[in-house]
Design an enzyme around this catalytic site. Structure first.
Site, PDB file in Angstrom:
ATOM      1  N   HIS A   1       0.789  -1.231   0.000  1.00 42.62           N
ATOM      2  CA  HIS A   1       0.000   0.000   0.000  1.00 42.62           C
ATOM      3  C   HIS A   1       0.825   1.287   0.000  1.00 42.62           C
ATOM      4  O   HIS A   1       0.328   2.336  -0.411  1.00 42.62           O
ATOM      5  CB  HIS A   1      -0.926   0.014   1.223  1.00 42.62           C
ATOM      6  CG  HIS A   1      -2.191   0.783   1.006  1.00 42.62           C
ATOM      7  ND1 HIS A   1      -2.269   1.925   0.249  1.00 42.62           N
ATOM      8  CD2 HIS A   1      -3.456   0.564   1.446  1.00 42.62           C
ATOM      9  CE1 HIS A   1      -3.493   2.376   0.242  1.00 42.62           C
ATOM     10  NE2 HIS A   1      -4.242   1.573   0.945  1.00 42.62           N
TER      11      HIS A   1
ATOM     12  N   TYR B   1     -14.864   5.899   8.023  1.00 47.41           N
ATOM     13  CA  TYR B   1     -13.823   6.331   7.085  1.00 47.41           C
ATOM     14  C   TYR B   1     -14.229   5.918   5.678  1.00 47.41           C
ATOM     15  O   TYR B   1     -14.465   4.747   5.404  1.00 47.41           O
ATOM     16  CB  TYR B   1     -12.503   5.655   7.461  1.00 47.41           C
ATOM     17  CG  TYR B   1     -11.288   6.032   6.637  1.00 47.41           C
ATOM     18  CD1 TYR B   1     -10.259   6.779   7.205  1.00 47.41           C
ATOM     19  CD2 TYR B   1     -11.140   5.613   5.326  1.00 47.41           C
ATOM     20  CE1 TYR B   1      -9.122   7.098   6.469  1.00 47.41           C
ATOM     21  CE2 TYR B   1     -10.019   5.937   4.578  1.00 47.41           C
ATOM     22  CZ  TYR B   1      -9.022   6.677   5.157  1.00 47.41           C
ATOM     23  OH  TYR B   1      -7.894   7.006   4.432  1.00 47.41           O
TER      24      TYR B   1
ATOM     25  N   THR C   1      -4.812  10.469  -0.748  1.00 49.22           N
ATOM     26  CA  THR C   1      -6.184  10.281  -0.293  1.00 49.22           C
ATOM     27  C   THR C   1      -6.551  11.297   0.779  1.00 49.22           C
ATOM     28  O   THR C   1      -5.696  11.941   1.376  1.00 49.22           O
ATOM     29  CB  THR C   1      -6.388   8.867   0.300  1.00 49.22           C
ATOM     30  OG1 THR C   1      -5.517   8.704   1.424  1.00 49.22           O
ATOM     31  CG2 THR C   1      -6.121   7.800  -0.743  1.00 49.22           C
TER      32      THR C   1
END
Length: 784
Positions: A472, A586, A599
């Site tokens: 990630h 979230y 993000t």
């Protein structure tokens, strides 16, 4: 060994007559061809640099300006207003430069300067246009004059921009006003706190703003002036690379194959096409031939910086922080099969092997009967466990010798491939359970048969099904989803298979065998502890994947509601029914409208969504519930727009917290904000390349999307992908260790919440209720 023999370019021996030199012309020819490929790539990069450097103009526009200037001079006009004459004064006439030549050179110099000035002006205008984001907040049918002028962006966007053409024109992420961020934060937590709790939090926020906040804000603004993006480098380092816990499950995420279709049941063939498609995508990235990703339905480009580290990238462990290592190029992939590691060369003499040749090489690996070396089979567990033990093990046993060479081969590979000996997919006697097992397999596998440090790993199962596991830190899911969409579409619709399920093309059977990676692993380097940590983590994950087929975005859009807002409010309703309350939620939103953007958080649990859920569950009238739902949907859309345009809450507060740590000061407010658990973490996987998927003519080629592990120990992770007009695929995860969560139960709640809200918004499809209770009230009782 065959590969060692092929690597020798020449041999020589000492004879009484002198040195006897024996050249291998085949090897030298391959060296030559490989060098030609390398130079072609350099020339391509240089050409792309020129094209990007003059964008939004084109290199050919220089010739147009020169011709225009010379034509006006021929007509006895001076378009330079005397500048050409001044340039002439600095050029002396000689045998090589006549008076006419002096005039021509001066005109060329002026034309070039004028051309460069026009480019800078166009780029400045483009940056101004890309910095305008109020168009996102315009009401349909009520477009302001400023937004109408802004549509001139189409004239400056160019016909064929390269992948990175817009990078220097994208605006920098702005730092929101601290007062605005705190106001929005307090609004977001209001439905989650009691009256006294909210008053205490308001007091902390006011105290922070009046004392430490403004000081931290000044440092942050200074960074924003200096850095390309004031968030991304700290986000990458402190959220991802400095985490010392396992990245498997906690950070890495997965992507699935088609839901109904497996293009071939031949494992080696599926691997051949998948590897080829990925390498074709890499070629497009290297040549910048990919079209820049844009906001759907607009010409607005998104930042493409995350593509730079897609291939040839590895996360290497450290004691305090990990490091992302990226190599310019790699001509091989690393392959794992039944405890053995291989280096598979995918280029020969500068030529990419065809899919049939890669299938041939993969089959050689599958047929190889050799056993794993001592300690080799579970070596990948080091990347699945805690980071500090892996860092220490790496320094002690993998920093030199044969272990370092083999580890370098894995880390420098274009990507990692696992040839799994299991079968996965939906088909079978238990399709629902098989999907869940498929998700768990991609998320963590056996905890040692993936290399979780690679930028992404491909898994090819025994029955031809495939999937992906992505690290990630280097990029977010939309970037990987774009890659995976291209791979699946290219595999199925462009490369294709023969009637017997094999790859197309001819095979050069003189290809050297894939190279076994050698290891010398002492017995004390057993990976038992890392494997135990990873196994405990994997066994605790409860995954549930289900396709929701009752309706899709087609029905939702007919109601003039954003499909994302509809789903997010449904998730709030489902969570309320599942847990009897609300939680901090979230939802991932992108900030790629800005350079190097990643993000931002959309706090989907709002006052408006909570009011709607309470009204629906409390038996309020249908009209009132519909009105509250519309308000909640509008609020969610506004929160999403704010997040996309740099006015989010959480990244700003995160950076203020980092500054406070650098200054060595504590903030009770920031400490409490950043410790709040996200018990419902959600993300939508976008479909970005619809031109590659003809779902009308090929309705079976539906993507399952992907998912991730739960963020909180007592919470849910929910990923969803809106496929076509009539389906939404969901991925739900939680932990078995928490008795309050159950992924399957929550999946049922999501399905019911979606249907109840649609029934509410389309009253003609339901029977009128004889009492004042809403339709969801009755439905929820049936579930219980």
């Amino acid at each position: 060994m065959a590969e060692a023999h092929q690597a020798v370019a020449f041999q020589f021996t000492i004879t009484p007559e002198g040195i006897d030199l024996q050249l291998s012309y085949q090897a030298l020819n391959q060296i030559y061809l490989s060098g030609v490929r390398s130079w072609k790539k350099r020339v391509s990069r240089m050409r792309n640099s020129v094209i990007k450097g003059v964008y939004p103009a084109s290199p050919s526009s220089w010739l147009f300006v020169v011709i225009a200037i010379l034509a006006t001079m021929y007509m006895r006009s001076d378009p330079s207003m005397g500048l050409i004459a001044k340039i002439q004064q600095h050029l002396s006439i000689s045998d090589y430069l006549t008076a006419q030549g002096q005039t021509m050179v001066s005109a060329l110099v002026f034309s070039t300067l004028l051309w460069l000035s026009l480019i800078l002006t166009l780029r400045f205008c483009l940056k101004l246009l890309l910095s305008y984001h109020r168009w996102m907040f315009e009401q349909h049918g009520r477009v302001s004059t400023t937004t109408k002028v802004w549509t001139l962006l189409r004239l400056l966007s160019g016909r064929k921009p390269l992948l990175y053409s817009y990078q220097t024109s994208l605006p920098h992420l702005p730092v929101p006003a601290i007062k605005d961020t705190l106001t929005r934060y307090l609004e977001s937590v209001r439905p989650l706190l009691t009256g006294p709790e909210f008053e205490r939090m308001s007091e902390l926020a006011n105290q922070f703003e009046s004392t430490l906040g403004n000081r931290l804000q000044r440092y942050l603004k200074l960074k924003a002036l200096w850095a390309t993006n004031y968030v991304s480098d700290w986000w990458e380092e402190y959220i991802y690379l400095r985490s010392r816990s396992p990245i498997m499950v906690n950070s890495n995420y997965y992507g699935m194959d088609f839901l109904y279709v497996t293009p071939t049941a031949v494992q080696a063939a599926r691997a051949g096409n998948t590897i080829t498609a990925l390498l074709l995508y890499r070629r497009k990235v290297n040549r910048e031939e990919l079209k820049p990703t844009r906001v759907p339905g607009t010409v607005i480009p998104l930042c493409a910086a995350q593509c730079e580290r897609m291939f040839n990238t590895t996360r290497t462990p450290g004691d305090e922080t990990d490091v992302l290592q990226h190599w310019q190029d790699s001509e091989f992939v690393a392959v794992y099969h039944r405890g053995r590691f291989f280096r598979l060369w995918v280029y020969r003499a500068g030529r990419l092997l065809c899919p049939r040749e890669i299938e041939f090489q993969i089959q050689r690996i599958l047929d190889d009967p050799s056993p794993p070396q001592p300690g080799e089979d579970k070596l990948g567990a080091l990347t699945a466990g805690d980071r500090i033990p892996w860092s220490q093990m790496r320094k002690q046993y993998f920093s030199s010798g044969v272990n370092k060479r083999s580890l370098d081969a894995i880390e420098r590979a274009a990507f990692f491939v696992t040839l799994d000996d299991e079968e996965q997919g939906m088909k079978g006697d238990d399709p629902a359970g098989n999907l869940d097992r498929y998700a768990k397999s991609l998320l963590h596998g056996k905890c040692y048969d993936r290399w979780f440090d690679k930028s992404f790993s491909i898994v090819i199962y025994k029955n031809g099904k495939n999937g992906l596991n992505a690290e990630h830190s280097w990029a977010d899911a939309p970037t990987v989803a774009h890659l995976w969409e291209y791979t699946l579409a290219t595999d199925a619709f462009q490369l294709g298979y023969t009637e017997d399920g094999h790859c197309k093309g001819e095979v050069d059977r003189s290809l050297p065998h894939p190279q076994r990676l050698l290891w010398d692993i002492p017995t004390e380097t057993q990976v038992t502890s890392s494997l135990a940590v990873a196994t405990a983590l994997a066994d605790n994950v409860d995954c549930h994947v289900f396709p929701f087929r009752e309706f899709g975005k087609g029905r939702i859009k007919k109601l003039r509601i954003s499909p994302d807002a509809f789903i997010q409010i449904s998730l709030q309703l489902a969570y309320y029914r599942d847990r009897g309350g609300f939680c901090l939620t979230y939802e991932a939103s992108m900030t790629r409208l800005f350079r190097e953007g990643r993000t931002e958080t959309v706090r989907s649990c709002s006052n408006e969504s909570c009011a709607f859920v309470k009204a629906l569950e409390g038996g309020e009238g249908a009209e009132q519930c519909r009105r509250l739902f519309r308000l909640a949907a509008e609020k969610h859309q506004n929160l999403y727009r704010l997040a996309m345009t740099g006015a989010g809450i959480d990244r700003h507060l995160f950076c203020l917290y980092v500054v406070s740590k650098y200054l060595g000061v504590d903030s009770p407010f920031l400490k409490e904000v950043l410790s709040e658990p996200w018990r419902l973490s959600t993300s939508q996987t976008p479909i970005q390349q619809m031109e590659l998927f003809d779902l009308k003519n090929h309705p079976d080629f539906i993507s399952l999307g992907g998912g991730f592990g739960p963020v909180a120990d007592d919470g849910y992770g929910v990923s969803y992908i809106i496929v076509g007009e009539d389906m939404i695929n969901f991925h739900v995860s939680s932990k078995y260790s928490c008795s309050d969560t159950d992924s399957h139960r929550f999946g049922v709640q999501i399905s019911q919440a979606l249907q109840d809200i649609l029934a509410l918004l389309t009253p003609e499809t339901k029977t009128a209720s004889s009492n004042s209770k809403g339709p969801a009230q009755t439905q929820s009782k049936k579930l219980l």
